[in-house]
Scaffold this motif. Structure first.
Motif, PDB file in Angstrom:
ATOM      1  N   ARG A 194       0.831  -1.202   0.000  1.00  0.00           N
ATOM      2  CA  ARG A 194       0.000   0.000   0.000  1.00  0.00           C
ATOM      3  C   ARG A 194       0.870   1.258   0.000  1.00  0.00           C
ATOM      4  N   GLN A 195       1.944   1.269   0.829  1.00  0.00           N
ATOM      5  CA  GLN A 195       2.832   2.441   0.901  1.00  0.00           C
ATOM      6  C   GLN A 195       3.568   2.662  -0.430  1.00  0.00           C
ATOM      7  N   LEU A 196       4.022   1.554  -1.038  1.00  0.00           N
ATOM      8  CA  LEU A 196       4.701   1.694  -2.323  1.00  0.00           C
ATOM      9  C   LEU A 196       3.757   2.263  -3.372  1.00  0.00           C
ATOM     10  N   LEU A 197       2.524   1.750  -3.389  1.00  0.00           N
ATOM     11  CA  LEU A 197       1.564   2.241  -4.369  1.00  0.00           C
ATOM     12  C   LEU A 197       1.240   3.707  -4.141  1.00  0.00           C
ATOM     13  N   ARG A 198       1.112   4.129  -2.879  1.00  0.00           N
ATOM     14  CA  ARG A 198       0.837   5.532  -2.584  1.00  0.00           C
ATOM     15  C   ARG A 198       1.949   6.419  -3.138  1.00  0.00           C
ATOM     16  N   TYR A 199       3.205   6.012  -2.911  1.00  0.00           N
ATOM     17  CA  TYR A 199       4.343   6.801  -3.398  1.00  0.00           C
ATOM     18  C   TYR A 199       4.337   6.878  -4.926  1.00  0.00           C
ATOM     19  N   GLN A 200       4.105   5.716  -5.573  1.00  0.00           N
ATOM     20  CA  GLN A 200       4.123   5.704  -7.036  1.00  0.00           C
ATOM     21  C   GLN A 200       2.988   6.528  -7.628  1.00  0.00           C
ATOM     22  N   VAL A 201       1.794   6.417  -7.032  1.00  0.00           N
ATOM     23  CA  VAL A 201       0.649   7.178  -7.537  1.00  0.00           C
ATOM     24  C   VAL A 201       0.865   8.675  -7.311  1.00  0.00           C
ATOM     25  N   GLU A 202       1.388   9.058  -6.145  1.00  0.00           N
ATOM     26  CA  GLU A 202       1.652  10.479  -5.882  1.00  0.00           C
ATOM     27  C   GLU A 202       2.683  11.032  -6.868  1.00  0.00           C
ATOM     28  N   GLU A 203       3.694  10.216  -7.191  1.00  0.00           N
ATOM     29  CA  GLU A 203       4.713  10.650  -8.142  1.00  0.00           C
ATOM     30  C   GLU A 203       4.100  10.887  -9.515  1.00  0.00           C
ATOM     31  N   LEU A 204       3.218   9.995  -9.924  1.00  0.00           N
ATOM     32  CA  LEU A 204       2.569  10.156 -11.219  1.00  0.00           C
ATOM     33  C   LEU A 204       1.519  11.262 -11.184  1.00  0.00           C
ATOM     34  N   ASP A 205       0.874  11.443 -10.017  1.00  0.00           N
ATOM     35  CA  ASP A 205      -0.044  12.574  -9.876  1.00  0.00           C
ATOM     36  C   ASP A 205       0.705  13.883 -10.065  1.00  0.00           C
ATOM     37  N   ALA A 206       1.911  13.955  -9.460  1.00  0.00           N
ATOM     38  CA  ALA A 206       2.717  15.173  -9.577  1.00  0.00           C
ATOM     39  C   ALA A 206       3.166  15.409 -11.015  1.00  0.00           C
ATOM     40  N   LEU A 207       3.464  14.340 -11.724  1.00  0.00           N
ATOM     41  CA  LEU A 207       3.837  14.489 -13.133  1.00  0.00           C
ATOM     42  C   LEU A 207       2.663  15.040 -13.933  1.00  0.00           C
ATOM     43  N   ALA A 208       1.446  14.575 -13.599  1.00  0.00           N
ATOM     44  CA  ALA A 208       0.211  15.086 -14.209  1.00  0.00           C
ATOM     45  C   ALA A 208       0.278  15.073 -15.730  1.00  0.00           C
ATOM     46  N   LEU A 209       0.667  13.962 -16.264  1.00  0.00           N
ATOM     47  CA  LEU A 209       0.732  13.829 -17.714  1.00  0.00           C
ATOM     48  C   LEU A 209      -0.681  13.741 -18.271  1.00  0.00           C
ATOM     49  N   GLY A 210      -1.054  14.735 -19.086  1.00  0.00           N
ATOM     50  CA  GLY A 210      -2.409  14.778 -19.621  1.00  0.00           C
ATOM     51  C   GLY A 210      -2.604  13.813 -20.780  1.00  0.00           C
ATOM     52  N   GLU A 211      -3.860  13.519 -21.068  1.00  0.00           N
ATOM     53  CA  GLU A 211      -4.174  12.627 -22.182  1.00  0.00           C
ATOM     54  C   GLU A 211      -3.743  13.274 -23.499  1.00  0.00           C
ATOM     55  N   GLY A 212      -2.941  12.604 -24.250  1.00  0.00           N
ATOM     56  CA  GLY A 212      -2.459  13.137 -25.530  1.00  0.00           C
ATOM     57  C   GLY A 212      -1.352  14.153 -25.404  1.00  0.00           C
ATOM     58  N   GLU A 213      -0.878  14.396 -24.174  1.00  0.00           N
ATOM     59  CA  GLU A 213       0.161  15.427 -23.994  1.00  0.00           C
ATOM     60  C   GLU A 213       1.500  15.000 -24.580  1.00  0.00           C
ATOM     61  N   LEU A 214       1.858  13.731 -24.421  1.00  0.00           N
ATOM     62  CA  LEU A 214       3.175  13.276 -24.873  1.00  0.00           C
ATOM     63  C   LEU A 214       3.375  13.474 -26.374  1.00  0.00           C
ATOM     64  N   PRO A 215       2.480  13.010 -27.237  1.00  0.00           N
ATOM     65  CA  PRO A 215       2.703  13.255 -28.672  1.00  0.00           C
ATOM     66  C   PRO A 215       2.696  14.737 -29.024  1.00  0.00           C
ATOM     67  N   ALA A 216       1.865  15.531 -28.291  1.00  0.00           N
ATOM     68  CA  ALA A 216       1.844  16.976 -28.548  1.00  0.00           C
ATOM     69  C   ALA A 216       3.188  17.610 -28.194  1.00  0.00           C
ATOM     70  N   LEU A 217       3.769  17.183 -27.062  1.00  0.00           N
ATOM     71  CA  LEU A 217       5.082  17.700 -26.666  1.00  0.00           C
ATOM     72  C   LEU A 217       6.151  17.318 -27.685  1.00  0.00           C
ATOM     73  N   GLU A 218       6.118  16.085 -28.145  1.00  0.00           N
ATOM     74  CA  GLU A 218       7.121  15.626 -29.108  1.00  0.00           C
ATOM     75  C   GLU A 218       7.014  16.407 -30.412  1.00  0.00           C
ATOM     76  N   GLN A 219       5.781  16.692 -30.858  1.00  0.00           N
ATOM     77  CA  GLN A 219       5.601  17.467 -32.082  1.00  0.00           C
ATOM     78  C   GLN A 219       6.079  18.905 -31.895  1.00  0.00           C
ATOM     79  N   GLU A 220       5.738  19.513 -30.732  1.00  0.00           N
ATOM     80  CA  GLU A 220       6.157  20.892 -30.465  1.00  0.00           C
ATOM     81  C   GLU A 220       7.672  20.993 -30.361  1.00  0.00           C
ATOM     82  N   GLN A 221       8.294  20.010 -29.733  1.00  0.00           N
ATOM     83  CA  GLN A 221       9.747  20.027 -29.612  1.00  0.00           C
ATOM     84  C   GLN A 221      10.414  19.988 -30.979  1.00  0.00           C
TER      85      GLN A 221
END
Length: 558
Positions: free
Chosen positions: A186-213
């Protein structure tokens, strides 16, 4: 019932269209003529495995289709209705390419190979020539008894309940693992989920970033090239517009007669000037709106680097981060609410266990009731097959450990000679005896099948003489109530059939092909004579064949 079979470029068959009917159809031909091709093509339509070797040499693909009449097959109709497919017809089609790829259709709609297999099990039942070998494995005995007991659907439901019961047990075991392990997870999952929450990668954001770059990194180069292109269009001295203006000016100074002849050309030059002028304006607009933003580029590259770092840390591909994030959150939510989930699962496990036990009890009773009937019916068939002194038993034994198919183990026992105790088939029966025992069992099982189309592939191997004639009568009797197709090398069997399909191989200079045809009465006599062993069809051999056919057709009516 199988009514049509169409084969194109399969094995050594170039083109074949067969119209089939009910009753018993004998399929014969010389060794190597390709009797197995017919069953192989049918097997493709029923979902059997295929490879490029099934495609006729030099062709791009093999194409086979089978049409069935299903008015008397409610199980097949229900299967089609559940998938919103037409039920007034049933056409299965399979295409295999020379590259080994395969496609399938049911009633014109794309289907999976698993779909063909599932529907095919409701259309045709195939009894192979190696069935007697399968009988040596006791795990096949239970399925045969269930067929006779009419328990196929009940056993399928029993197995489904067992799978759900065991799945719930495994889930409960996971949730009730040691407290320390659960809390650590449970503690490991909380840490991993919080880390990904902080990253806050939006839906479709990755390909948009790659195209903009990619756009920002090449913005300066893009701007320079666009400016050069604009200069080529409208530069004061050497630009295309300047050159076109000079050209039209020179032509405008020509005599009127020349200008008249060049009027269309002058129009083309003027149209080109307008197009280039518009292109120049668009290029200047592009140059003016293309921004050089090194700060934005730095932020985008930093964001991409962070995404890739987190992905490596979680051992997934960057594009898999969103799905990974959802999966971790779902697991965490499950653990956070594990107390309630544990109670719910405990109730579910008990309910499924009790349901399985009730179902297993009913199935077990049906098996024990059917065992005696099965043994008696096989014993009767063995009498027809010149093994009347043998004693056949179906032993139903209880098991302690629950299995998907219930709590019974089934073994077929045989005593080939009077005074000997029944023993397992593998320890008693000789090759010839085993073939006859296998045939007797398959005939009894087929009589209880809910599928009217039965295929027997050389199940008469190991029998001859008067016994072979009895085999033919048994198969014909099965065909009376539906459709039986049997590949046979015995003239005594073929003579009993309602119709006779002959397969022959034709060797030409360029290729070898297979020809199949339904025989008329004269053709049947000739084929029976060949099967009797006559290299040359003498009058005596033909007379014997004629007598055998007449006797076979007469005896079939009694």
């Amino acid at each position: 019932m199988l009514t049509q079979l169409a084969i194109r470029d399969y094995a050594i068959v170039e083109s074949l269209d067969l119209e089939l009917s009910g009753g018993m159809t004998a399929i014969t031909g010389e060794t190597g003529a390709g009797k197995s091709i017919l069953l192989g093509a049918l097997g493709l339509c029923l979902g059997e495995r295929a490879d490029s070797a099934s495609v006729r040499h030099g062709c791009e693909r093999a194409d086979v289709s089978a049409r069935f009449e299903i008015a008397a097959l409610p199980a097949a109709q229900a299967w089609l209705e559940a998938r919103e497919l037409p039920t007034d017809d049933c056409l299965l089609r399979r295409v295999v390419t020379a590259a080994g790829r395969s496609k399938a259709w049911i009633n014109g709609q794309p289907a999976t190979i698993a779909d063909l297999k599932a529907l095919g099990e409701r259309l045709v039942e195939i009894h192979g020539q190696h069935a007697h070998q399968a009988l040596l494995r006791e795990e096949t005995h239970l399925g045969l008894l269930d067929e006779v007991a009419g328990q196929r659907e009940a056993v399928a439901e029993l197995a489904d309940t067992f799978r759900r019961w065991q799945a719930s047990r495994r889930r409960l075991k996971q949730l009730t693992a040691s407290g320390d392990e659960t809390e650590a997870r449970r503690q490991l999952l909380r840490y991993q989920v919080e880390e990904l929450d902080a990253l806050a990668l939006g839906e479709g954001e990755l390909p948009a970033l790659e195209q903009e770059q990619a756009e920002l990194a090449h913005a300066e180069e893009t701007q320079c090239e666009a400016q050069f292109a604009a200069d080529c269009c409208d530069h004061d001295e050497g630009g295309a517009l300047s050159q076109l203006t000079r050209a039209t000016g020179r032509l405008a100074g020509l005599p009127p007669q020349a200008q008249a002849r060049l009027a269309e050309t002058l129009g083309m030059l003027e149209e080109a000037r307008i197009q280039i002028e518009e292109a120049a304006r668009e290029l200047h607009r592009f140059v003016d709106t293309t921004e050089l933003d090194p700060e934005r580029l730095a932020w985008v590259e930093s964001r991409l680097a962070e995404v890739h770092r987190i992905a490596r840390k979680h051992q997934v591909m960057p594009e898999e981060l969103e799905a990974h994030h959802r999966a971790l959150r779902e697991e965490l939510d499950g653990l956070e609410g594990s107390d309630q989930a544990i109670e719910t699962l405990r109730d579910e496990v008990v309910a499924l266990r009790d349901a399985w036990r009730r179902q297993a009890h009913k199935v077990g009773e049906a098996r024990r009731r059917a065992a005696g009937r099965f043994a008696k019916a096989v014993q009767e068939q063995l009498g027809f097959l010149a093994m009347g002194k043998a004693r056949f038993e179906v032993a139903v034994e209880s098991r302690e450990t629950p299995q998907p198919e219930g709590l019974e183990a089934v073994r077929f026992l045989i005593s080939a000679n009077p005074g000997q105790p029944p023993r397992p088939l593998a320890k008693v029966a000789s090759g010839g005896e085993l073939s006859r025992i296998s045939l007797a069992i398959q005939v009894v099982a087929a009589q209880h099948a809910t599928i009217p189309s039965l295929v027997f592939d050389e199940v008469d191997v190991g029998v001859s003489g008067a016994t072979a004639e009895i085999v033919g009568r048994l198969l014909r009797r099965l065909g009376e109530g539906g459709q039986v197709m049997t590949v046979t090398h015995l003239p005594q069997v073929a003579a009993q059939a309602h119709q006779h399909l002959h397969i022959a191989k034709q060797a030409r200079q360029d290729a070898t092909r297979t020809r199949m045809a339904l025989l008329d009465e004269g053709g049947r006599v000739s084929e029976l004579a060949r099967m009797l062993g006559g290299v040359t069809l003498s009058d005596r051999t033909l007379a014997h064949a004629r007598e055998m056919l007449d006797a076979g057709q007469r005896s079939a009516h009694h």
